[in-house]
Design a protein around this motif. Structure first.
Motif, PDB file in Angstrom:
ATOM      1  N   PHE A  23       0.837  -1.194   0.000  1.00  0.00           N
ATOM      2  CA  PHE A  23       0.000   0.000   0.000  1.00  0.00           C
ATOM      3  C   PHE A  23       0.876   1.251   0.000  1.00  0.00           C
ATOM      4  O   PHE A  23       0.645   2.180  -0.770  1.00  0.00           O
ATOM      5  N   GLU A  24       1.898   1.274   0.840  1.00  0.00           N
ATOM      6  CA  GLU A  24       2.812   2.413   0.899  1.00  0.00           C
ATOM      7  C   GLU A  24       3.495   2.645  -0.453  1.00  0.00           C
ATOM      8  O   GLU A  24       3.615   3.777  -0.908  1.00  0.00           O
ATOM      9  N   GLN A  25       3.935   1.572  -1.086  1.00  0.00           N
ATOM     10  CA  GLN A  25       4.601   1.713  -2.376  1.00  0.00           C
ATOM     11  C   GLN A  25       3.656   2.261  -3.436  1.00  0.00           C
ATOM     12  O   GLN A  25       4.048   3.093  -4.254  1.00  0.00           O
ATOM     13  N   SER A  26       2.417   1.816  -3.417  1.00  0.00           N
ATOM     14  CA  SER A  26       1.460   2.330  -4.390  1.00  0.00           C
ATOM     15  C   SER A  26       1.162   3.800  -4.130  1.00  0.00           C
ATOM     16  O   SER A  26       1.011   4.588  -5.060  1.00  0.00           O
ATOM     17  N   LEU A  27       1.129   4.183  -2.859  1.00  0.00           N
ATOM     18  CA  LEU A  27       0.866   5.588  -2.526  1.00  0.00           C
ATOM     19  C   LEU A  27       1.979   6.499  -3.024  1.00  0.00           C
ATOM     20  O   LEU A  27       1.715   7.634  -3.413  1.00  0.00           O
ATOM     21  N   GLU A  28       3.202   6.011  -3.025  1.00  0.00           N
ATOM     22  CA  GLU A  28       4.318   6.813  -3.541  1.00  0.00           C
ATOM     23  C   GLU A  28       4.067   7.228  -4.987  1.00  0.00           C
ATOM     24  O   GLU A  28       4.443   8.318  -5.396  1.00  0.00           O
ATOM     25  N   ARG A  29       3.442   6.350  -5.750  1.00  0.00           N
ATOM     26  CA  ARG A  29       3.143   6.644  -7.155  1.00  0.00           C
ATOM     27  C   ARG A  29       1.863   7.457  -7.307  1.00  0.00           C
ATOM     28  O   ARG A  29       1.758   8.301  -8.193  1.00  0.00           O
ATOM     29  N   TYR A  30       0.869   7.183  -6.467  1.00  0.00           N
ATOM     30  CA  TYR A  30      -0.465   7.722  -6.702  1.00  0.00           C
ATOM     31  C   TYR A  30      -0.751   9.044  -6.006  1.00  0.00           C
ATOM     32  O   TYR A  30      -1.478   9.871  -6.540  1.00  0.00           O
ATOM     33  N   VAL A  31      -0.229   9.260  -4.821  1.00  0.00           N
ATOM     34  CA  VAL A  31      -0.537  10.491  -4.086  1.00  0.00           C
ATOM     35  C   VAL A  31      -0.120  11.745  -4.856  1.00  0.00           C
ATOM     36  O   VAL A  31      -0.878  12.726  -4.868  1.00  0.00           O
ATOM     37  N   PRO A  32       1.033  11.754  -5.522  1.00  0.00           N
ATOM     38  CA  PRO A  32       1.364  12.965  -6.287  1.00  0.00           C
ATOM     39  C   PRO A  32       0.301  13.345  -7.323  1.00  0.00           C
ATOM     40  O   PRO A  32       0.074  14.527  -7.569  1.00  0.00           O
ATOM     41  N   VAL A  33      -0.363  12.381  -7.893  1.00  0.00           N
ATOM     42  CA  VAL A  33      -1.416  12.665  -8.880  1.00  0.00           C
ATOM     43  C   VAL A  33      -2.588  13.376  -8.211  1.00  0.00           C
ATOM     44  O   VAL A  33      -3.236  14.226  -8.822  1.00  0.00           O
ATOM     45  N   LEU A  34      -2.843  13.063  -6.955  1.00  0.00           N
ATOM     46  CA  LEU A  34      -3.937  13.720  -6.235  1.00  0.00           C
ATOM     47  C   LEU A  34      -3.650  15.203  -6.001  1.00  0.00           C
ATOM     48  O   LEU A  34      -4.562  15.992  -5.817  1.00  0.00           O
ATOM     49  N   HIS A  35      -2.379  15.566  -6.014  1.00  0.00           N
ATOM     50  CA  HIS A  35      -1.967  16.960  -5.811  1.00  0.00           C
ATOM     51  C   HIS A  35      -1.877  17.753  -7.104  1.00  0.00           C
ATOM     52  O   HIS A  35      -1.815  18.980  -7.063  1.00  0.00           O
ATOM     53  N   GLN A  36      -1.846  17.090  -8.245  1.00  0.00           N
ATOM     54  CA  GLN A  36      -1.644  17.774  -9.520  1.00  0.00           C
ATOM     55  C   GLN A  36      -2.890  18.536  -9.954  1.00  0.00           C
ATOM     56  O   GLN A  36      -4.012  18.052  -9.785  1.00  0.00           O
ATOM     57  N   PRO A  37      -2.693  19.711 -10.540  1.00  0.00           N
ATOM     58  CA  PRO A  37      -3.843  20.422 -11.118  1.00  0.00           C
ATOM     59  C   PRO A  37      -4.330  19.691 -12.373  1.00  0.00           C
ATOM     60  O   PRO A  37      -3.574  18.951 -13.002  1.00  0.00           O
ATOM     61  N   ARG A  38      -5.574  19.888 -12.691  1.00  0.00           N
ATOM     62  CA  ARG A  38      -6.151  19.245 -13.870  1.00  0.00           C
ATOM     63  C   ARG A  38      -6.479  20.314 -14.902  1.00  0.00           C
ATOM     64  O   ARG A  38      -7.276  21.201 -14.655  1.00  0.00           O
ATOM     65  N   HIS A  39      -5.832  20.205 -16.036  1.00  0.00           N
ATOM     66  CA  HIS A  39      -6.066  21.163 -17.113  1.00  0.00           C
ATOM     67  C   HIS A  39      -6.460  20.476 -18.413  1.00  0.00           C
ATOM     68  O   HIS A  39      -7.118  21.068 -19.244  1.00  0.00           O
ATOM     69  N   SER A  40      -6.051  19.239 -18.550  1.00  0.00           N
ATOM     70  CA  SER A  40      -6.272  18.556 -19.825  1.00  0.00           C
ATOM     71  C   SER A  40      -7.016  17.244 -19.596  1.00  0.00           C
ATOM     72  O   SER A  40      -7.171  16.776 -18.466  1.00  0.00           O
ATOM     73  N   GLU A  41      -7.438  16.669 -20.679  1.00  0.00           N
ATOM     74  CA  GLU A  41      -8.103  15.362 -20.638  1.00  0.00           C
ATOM     75  C   GLU A  41      -7.197  14.318 -19.990  1.00  0.00           C
ATOM     76  O   GLU A  41      -7.653  13.481 -19.218  1.00  0.00           O
ATOM     77  N   GLN A  42      -5.908  14.381 -20.286  1.00  0.00           N
ATOM     78  CA  GLN A  42      -4.950  13.427 -19.712  1.00  0.00           C
ATOM     79  C   GLN A  42      -4.853  13.569 -18.201  1.00  0.00           C
ATOM     80  O   GLN A  42      -4.711  12.573 -17.493  1.00  0.00           O
ATOM     81  N   ASP A  43      -4.920  14.800 -17.707  1.00  0.00           N
ATOM     82  CA  ASP A  43      -4.860  15.027 -16.265  1.00  0.00           C
ATOM     83  C   ASP A  43      -6.062  14.406 -15.560  1.00  0.00           C
ATOM     84  O   ASP A  43      -5.923  13.773 -14.513  1.00  0.00           O
ATOM     85  N   TYR A  44      -7.233  14.582 -16.123  1.00  0.00           N
ATOM     86  CA  TYR A  44      -8.443  13.987 -15.542  1.00  0.00           C
ATOM     87  C   TYR A  44      -8.400  12.464 -15.640  1.00  0.00           C
ATOM     88  O   TYR A  44      -8.831  11.766 -14.723  1.00  0.00           O
ATOM     89  N   GLU A  45      -7.887  11.958 -16.737  1.00  0.00           N
ATOM     90  CA  GLU A  45      -7.800  10.503 -16.910  1.00  0.00           C
ATOM     91  C   GLU A  45      -6.822   9.909 -15.906  1.00  0.00           C
ATOM     92  O   GLU A  45      -7.081   8.863 -15.325  1.00  0.00           O
ATOM     93  N   ALA A  46      -5.702  10.585 -15.667  1.00  0.00           N
ATOM     94  CA  ALA A  46      -4.741  10.101 -14.672  1.00  0.00           C
ATOM     95  C   ALA A  46      -5.386  10.080 -13.289  1.00  0.00           C
ATOM     96  O   ALA A  46      -5.232   9.105 -12.535  1.00  0.00           O
ATOM     97  N   LEU A  47      -6.116  11.135 -12.944  1.00  0.00           N
ATOM     98  CA  LEU A  47      -6.804  11.183 -11.658  1.00  0.00           C
ATOM     99  C   LEU A  47      -7.850  10.080 -11.565  1.00  0.00           C
ATOM    100  O   LEU A  47      -7.972   9.422 -10.531  1.00  0.00           O
ATOM    101  N   ARG A  48      -8.591   9.865 -12.619  1.00  0.00           N
ATOM    102  CA  ARG A  48      -9.612   8.809 -12.621  1.00  0.00           C
ATOM    103  C   ARG A  48      -8.973   7.441 -12.378  1.00  0.00           C
ATOM    104  O   ARG A  48      -9.467   6.647 -11.571  1.00  0.00           O
TER     105      ARG A  48
END
Length: 109
Positions: A23-48
């Motif tokens: 779980f910790e290892q997955s969070l290292e990859r995923y938590v930064p995406v939760l902090h990123q602003p969303r401007h493009s379709e790719q940003d929303y898709e990454a968050l999804r």
């Protein structure tokens, strides 16, 4: 999370430690995406995709509140509904920290 402890009550197989580490290892990859602003379709898709993955991970750990929150984030990211996302993402980050701590507590006991 007690159900996880019940799977390896004596800790002989190190199940809780392995789950916490994964779980910790997955969070290292995923938590930064939760902090990123969303401007493009790719940003929303990454968050999804991150919300979808965290939803499943949280559910398997018994973190129902986090799983439900991620399901809502996944839906809103799919619909590109920005209005609710900041508050939900803040709540998710808080929930993630609570799950992290609960896992640490289970592993150390």
């Amino acid at each position: 999370m007690q159900k996880l402890r019940d799977l390896d009550p004596e800790g002989q197989h190190g199940l809780l430690a392995r789950l916490a580490q994964a779980f910790e290892q997955s969070l290292e990859r995923y938590v930064p995406v939760l902090h990123q602003p969303r401007h493009s379709e790719q940003d929303y898709e990454a968050l999804r995709l991150v919300a979808h993955t965290l939803k499943s991970s949280a559910s398997s750990l018994g973190a129902v509140a986090l799983s439900r929150l991620c399901a809502r984030i996944e839906l809103l990211a799919h619909q590109r509904e920005e209005a609710e996302l900041p508050a939900l993402l803040n709540n998710a980050l808080t929930q993630i920290e609570e799950v992290r701590q609960a896992l640490r507590d289970l592993v150390s006991n």
